[in-house]
Every structure is written in structure tokens, then in C-alpha cells.
Design a protein around this motif. Sequence first.
Motif, mmCIF file in Angstrom:
data_model
loop_
_atom_site.group_PDB
_atom_site.id
_atom_site.type_symbol
_atom_site.label_atom_id
_atom_site.label_comp_id
_atom_site.label_asym_id
_atom_site.label_seq_id
_atom_site.Cartn_x
_atom_site.Cartn_y
_atom_site.Cartn_z
ATOM 1 N N UNK A 13 0.834 -1.205 0.000
ATOM 2 C CA UNK A 13 0.000 0.000 0.000
ATOM 3 C C UNK A 13 0.866 1.252 0.000
ATOM 4 N N UNK A 14 1.922 1.229 0.802
ATOM 5 C CA UNK A 14 2.827 2.373 0.846
ATOM 6 C C UNK A 14 3.507 2.568 -0.514
ATOM 7 N N UNK A 15 3.901 1.447 -1.155
ATOM 8 C CA UNK A 15 4.550 1.530 -2.452
ATOM 9 C C UNK A 15 3.622 2.135 -3.497
ATOM 10 N N UNK A 16 2.328 1.707 -3.460
ATOM 11 C CA UNK A 16 1.365 2.265 -4.412
ATOM 12 C C UNK A 16 1.149 3.759 -4.174
ATOM 13 N N UNK A 17 1.106 4.144 -2.917
ATOM 14 C CA UNK A 17 0.916 5.564 -2.609
ATOM 15 C C UNK A 17 2.115 6.377 -3.102
ATOM 16 N N UNK A 18 3.329 5.856 -2.891
ATOM 17 C CA UNK A 18 4.520 6.552 -3.368
ATOM 18 C C UNK A 18 4.521 6.636 -4.894
ATOM 19 N N UNK A 19 4.112 5.524 -5.551
ATOM 20 C CA UNK A 19 4.032 5.524 -7.014
ATOM 21 C C UNK A 19 2.999 6.536 -7.504
ATOM 22 N N UNK A 20 1.855 6.608 -6.804
ATOM 23 C CA UNK A 20 0.798 7.555 -7.196
ATOM 24 C C UNK A 20 1.284 8.991 -7.057
ATOM 25 N N UNK A 21 1.914 9.282 -5.929
ATOM 26 C CA UNK A 21 2.412 10.644 -5.719
ATOM 27 C C UNK A 21 3.471 11.011 -6.750
ATOM 28 N N UNK A 22 4.322 10.034 -7.102
ATOM 29 C CA UNK A 22 5.350 10.277 -8.117
ATOM 30 C C UNK A 22 4.724 10.562 -9.471
ATOM 31 N N UNK A 23 3.675 9.768 -9.826
ATOM 32 C CA UNK A 23 2.976 10.003 -11.099
ATOM 33 C C UNK A 23 2.353 11.392 -11.136
ATOM 34 N N UNK A 24 1.661 11.751 -10.060
ATOM 35 C CA UNK A 24 1.009 13.066 -10.016
ATOM 36 C C UNK A 24 2.027 14.189 -10.139
ATOM 37 N N UNK A 25 3.169 14.012 -9.478
ATOM 38 C CA UNK A 25 4.217 15.037 -9.548
ATOM 39 C C UNK A 25 4.750 15.170 -10.970
ATOM 40 N N UNK A 26 4.989 14.021 -11.652
ATOM 41 C CA UNK A 26 5.499 14.061 -13.024
ATOM 42 C C UNK A 26 4.472 14.688 -13.966
ATOM 43 N N UNK A 27 3.184 14.345 -13.753
ATOM 44 C CA UNK A 27 2.130 14.921 -14.602
ATOM 45 C C UNK A 27 2.063 16.434 -14.413
ATOM 46 N N UNK A 28 2.077 16.883 -13.162
ATOM 47 C CA UNK A 28 2.007 18.322 -12.885
ATOM 48 C C UNK A 28 3.228 19.049 -13.440
ATOM 49 N N UNK A 29 4.411 18.429 -13.300
ATOM 50 C CA UNK A 29 5.627 19.049 -13.827
ATOM 51 C C UNK A 29 5.565 19.180 -15.339
ATOM 52 N N UNK A 30 5.122 18.088 -15.992
ATOM 53 C CA UNK A 30 5.005 18.126 -17.456
ATOM 54 C C UNK A 30 3.954 19.137 -17.894
ATOM 55 N N UNK A 31 2.852 19.203 -17.136
ATOM 56 C CA UNK A 31 1.793 20.153 -17.450
ATOM 57 C C UNK A 31 2.310 21.585 -17.375
ATOM 58 N N UNK A 32 3.056 21.880 -16.314
ATOM 59 C CA UNK A 32 3.601 23.232 -16.158
ATOM 60 C C UNK A 32 4.578 23.559 -17.281
ATOM 61 N N UNK A 33 5.411 22.568 -17.658
ATOM 62 C CA UNK A 33 6.378 22.799 -18.730
ATOM 63 C C UNK A 33 5.675 23.037 -20.057
ATOM 64 N N UNK A 34 4.615 22.247 -20.336
ATOM 65 C CA UNK A 34 3.892 22.424 -21.591
ATOM 66 C C UNK A 34 3.198 23.787 -21.633
ATOM 67 N N UNK A 35 2.601 24.180 -20.511
ATOM 68 C CA UNK A 35 1.934 25.479 -20.457
ATOM 69 C C UNK A 35 2.942 26.607 -20.682
ATOM 70 N N UNK A 36 4.128 26.466 -20.066
ATOM 71 C CA UNK A 36 5.165 27.479 -20.247
ATOM 72 C C UNK A 36 5.593 27.545 -21.708
ATOM 73 N N UNK A 37 5.745 26.359 -22.326
ATOM 74 C CA UNK A 37 6.148 26.308 -23.726
ATOM 75 C C UNK A 37 5.097 26.950 -24.616
ATOM 76 N N UNK A 38 3.820 26.676 -24.321
ATOM 77 C CA UNK A 38 2.729 27.293 -25.085
ATOM 78 C C UNK A 38 2.732 28.809 -24.913
#
Length: 671
Positions: free
Chosen positions: A244-269
Motif C-alpha cells: 500500500x505504501x509503495x502504491x501511494x509513493x508511485x501515485x504521488x510520483x505520477x502526479x508530480x510528473x504529470x504536474x511538472x510536465x503540465x507546467x512545462x507544456x503550459x510554459x512552452x505554449x
Amino acid sequence: MASSSPKNALIDEYQELLTCIMCTETFKNAKSLSCGHSYCKNCLKTWIEKNKEKRNETFPCPICNAKHEIPKNGVDDYHTNITINSMVEILENQLSRDKNSKANCDICAQEGDDVPAISRCVECAENLCQACNKSHKRSQGTRSHNMYDLTGDPEKDARLALDNYVKRNIQCPKHQDQPLKFFCSKDKAIVCTHCCITEHPGHACQAIEEAADKEKRNISALFGLANQRKELFEKFIQDSSDNLQSYEENRQSLLKEIDTDHAAKCKELDEHFAKLHKELDEQLARRRKEQNENHTKLRNEAKAVANEKTKKIQAKQDQHELEKGIAESTLLHLTALIKHGHPVDIMNSSTDTAKKLQDWGRIPEEDEDPVDKYTYQPGTFDTANMVKLQHGIIPETLDKGCIVKKTRYCDPKVTRKVKLGDKNQGVKEIYGATKGYNNTIVLCHESPDGMSSYTADTFTKQHTANGGFNDVCCMQGNLYAAIDCNNKCISIYNHNLVHQKNIGKFQRPCGICEAPGKGLLVVDNTDKCVYLVDYNDGKILATIGKGHLTDPLFVTINSNSTVFISDYGAHCVKGFTMQGEEVNKYGTQGGGPDQLNVPSCVCIDPDNNLIIADQHNHRVVLVDENCKFIKYLLEPEDGMKYPQSVIINNEGDLTVGAESSGDLFVIRYKQ
């Protein structure tokens, strides 16, 4: 018995054992079920009335959910737990007096006299003064009773009572003047002397003490198993928590990568469109909206991925907690039997102990699913083409990000072998196959029928169609499309294999698969190509592979619309676009790595990998969508000769059919 003061340390030591889990109070007339759990008589009676199943007159144990039949006389027919009842009586009576008070003679107390007691009779459960003690030893009816001296210390006397009560005689329910002294091994019954003579003549009856000593070996063995199960389930629970802890860490990592990519794409746009805002304000708003929608979708997907698995792990963790609790309660019960169990109780539970020893003899295995790791693959922008206006149309140059599950492969294992000819007379060779409707598989084979559907789990024949068929696939409308070799066409059947119509006309049709939303792909071995034909009338819509193939046999298509064709003559499998462009290839002639010898059927697994039946090498190969080797799923030492058909079943396992023998193998290759 709820006090925790120093003088009642003994009470605290046995409080858990002597507390009914239903009323949370000290046991009152404890009754034992065959699963080993005990309850107050009235508590058990109330529980049965509320939870009995009227259809079969059973009820579940409140602790372990084991099913028990309701006896004719209700709770009265269940064994009285002599050990627990005696322990309750001893502790409550012996420890009810103050530390410094003397125990009085119970017989003199009946006459209103307070005379200090010096001994206690085990059989009568009475304290005796010096005079009564002498009288007790002289009397004809009581001279054989077991007695011990009192110390005057309530706690020490209570421990003495616990140690000595096992010597107490339990009277036979049929002959009240006779104690239960023997155990009939034939009838598994505890009997008195009179019962031995009148009801068990000639049976092997041994002293109950001797039988109980032997039975304690089984109890000790069960104690060891229970302790082992407790420790195992504690480990399973910890592993679940780690997952359960591993899944939570994986989920948080995914959300962080998505948000980072989203911010980068918005900046690029923002940076790109800042230069062109006058011309492209509207397009910028559309792109930003699209990016925001994709961002929200990806975040929700990441949460769903983790939440679904989390629920499964938590459900298993709850089951492990229950199993651990059952083991702990059993340990408590066995501890009491080993340390203080009366021979009658021990032998009453001997059958149940033997059954639990058998049930628990197989050590439970951890059934946790492996932790699936998910990664985020960022998308890209082609800003060079993004703003080239062509008649008011902006090219779609946004490659969206996605969440990808990492496939976990295991060593391929043949989990089942079926000789279809033994179950269905006449089946000798298997050609093409498909996963069918209603949990079935459909096989084209050499037999009087030609094509049959079978249950996917037992391979029992369901429906048949007569004819000569080489391959079959599912198509729209819950229909099957089969290669009809006799009529050189496509035959359409419903899910019960009732013929509907024929479409198309070919030189030598071999393999077939559905091109979702587009039609059917049909291999024509004579024309050395694959035709895309219309669902309805068989009209040819496109030609694929013309001029690139030597001896094509079977065809499949992946989710990216890459068409893979097995080329019998060239000993390879080639991949084409729907427009007919050759994009990749696997295999050269031979038996070594990256080689094939007469490839036949091909299929796509859920991860978009390609599976190839390498027929004359007697193996099955797994390659990725770019035709890069992953591993062998079937090899010669597995025992199948000339594998032909390959399909993925409902469990995600591979089912392989042999051309030469009619054998079917089921292979697990992913965790």
C-alpha cells in the motif's frame, strides 16, 4: 474478575481466556463448538437465533465463520467446556477473599460455623476443616477422592486448584453414580465402567488419562501450526502494508510528473504564442483548454490506477487479519488444553483437533499480487508546425502524455495440458483458433465437424459447424468469420455456430482476423497478399503486402493498426501499415535466436506484443510491437510438437494448439 490489582494477578493472567467474546464478560456455562471456539450458553443461543440459515439449519461461528449444524436439542447438545467452567469457578471462589483471610470449611459453613479449612477435595470442590477432612477420608463414598492441603494464600491455593482439578471425576450422564474413566477408540466415546460392559463390549477401551496424554501430542502439533499461521499472517499483513505504501509513493510520483510536465507544456505554449498572440489568440485558448483537459484526465487516471489496486490489497489485508485472529484464538484455546485441560475435554475435542491438523497441514502461501509500477511518458510539441495556417486549419501536432503500466513477466509455465482428442473423438489436428463469446474458445480442427466451440475452462464441446475451416475470428454483432476452404470464401456464423451467410471469393484463403472498425483481413496464399474486405459483402477495400510476401499463412493486427503476416516460405513475420508499407520484420530461416522455421499462427497480447507459433522449431516466441525478441513462451522440452494456433484466453494466459496431435497447452507468462 475485572480487577487488575496485585492480589488479582492470577485473574489478569487468565482474563482473556475466560472472557466470552460475545458478551465480553466472564464465561457462564461455557459451551464449545467443533471449531474449538467457546461461548456462554445463553450468548450462543441468542447468536444462533439471530444468524441461523433456515434452509439448511446451520449457523456461522462468530469468530471464524465455520458452518455448524444446529443440534436437535439446540445449544444443550454442545460439549460443556469443563476446563473453562472449572477455571472460572476456582478463580472466582478462591480469589474472592482478602489476601490475609482464611478459607473456611464449606461443610461447617452449612451449619453456620466459621471453621478454618486445611484441605480441599477435588471431587466435591469443597474446602474442609481438620475434622471434616478426617471424616471425608473415612467415609465409604468419599475415601477415594483426590485431596490436597491448602496453604492459606488465596493466589497459591488458586494455582493449586487449577493444577489439581484435572483429577476431578466427571460423572457419566447416563449413570450418575459412575465416573467417566475410559475412552472407546472405536466409537470415539468417553464412557464409564458400566457403559464399557453394556454398550461397548469387546471394544478397545483405555484409561482416559492415558488417552488424553497421547492426544496432547496432536494438540501440541496443532499448537505449532497455529503459531506458524499466526506468524505467517503477520508477515502477510506487513507485506500488504508495504505494498500500500509503495502504491501511494508511485501515485504521488505520477502526479508530480504529470504536474511538472503540465507546467512545462503550459510554459512552452505561453512562450510560443506570446509572439503570435494577435494571430492565434483563439488557437491558444483551444490548445490550453485541450492541455488542461488532458492534465485532468491523466491525474484522474493516476488516482484510479492506485485506488483500484489499493482496494484489492486492503481487502486481502482484512482477510489476513481475520486469519491471524483465528490462529490467535486457537492458540489461546490450545494453551488452556495443554496446561489445564481436563482429560474429558481433551478427548471430546480429539476429532476436531485431528480435522484442524489436516486442514492446517498445508502452510498458507502469500497470494499478494506483485506491485505493478506505472510510469508517465510525457508528450511533445512540434512548435515549428504549430502555427503554419493552411486554409484556416492548424495541424494536430500535440502528442499527449500517457500513463503506462510496466509489464511484469515471469518464467513461462505450462499450467494445463489437454488432449482434445481424448475428450472429443475424431479431433486430430488444430489449425486456427479464437477467443469466443460467453467464455468459450473456437477451434478449427480436423474432425467430422471441422469447427467447434469449447468452454474455456473445461474444454467441453458446446456447438459445432460442419465443413473444412482453416482459421476463425470474432467480428461485429457477436458473429464469427471463418475461412471456408471448401468454398474458398468467408463463412459467417452466429455465436452458436449457426451459419448465416457466405461473403467474398478468393483463390486460396488461409488466415483471417478482424480489423476493428474497418472490416476483415484475409490472407490469400495464391495471390500472396492480405485483403481488407468489407464486413457486409466481402468487397475488397485494400490490398496489403503484394510483392513483399512469399508464402503467407496467418494474419493479426495490433492496436496501432500494424498488420503482422506470417510468411511460411520466407520463415519470417512481417509488419505492414494499413496502406501496405512494410515497417518491420522478425525472423530468418533456422533454429537459433531471432530465427524461425515455418511460422504459422500469430496473435497480439494485451500489451501489444506479438506472439508467433514457430512450428518446426516446436516453440512459441514473444516479441514486442517493434519485432524485438522478449522471450520464448514454449520450448521443445515442454513436450508440444508443431504448435499451430495461439490465442490469449480470458485470464490473460496463452492457449496453444498443436497441428499434429490435437493437444492444447495453457501457459502463464505474466504476473
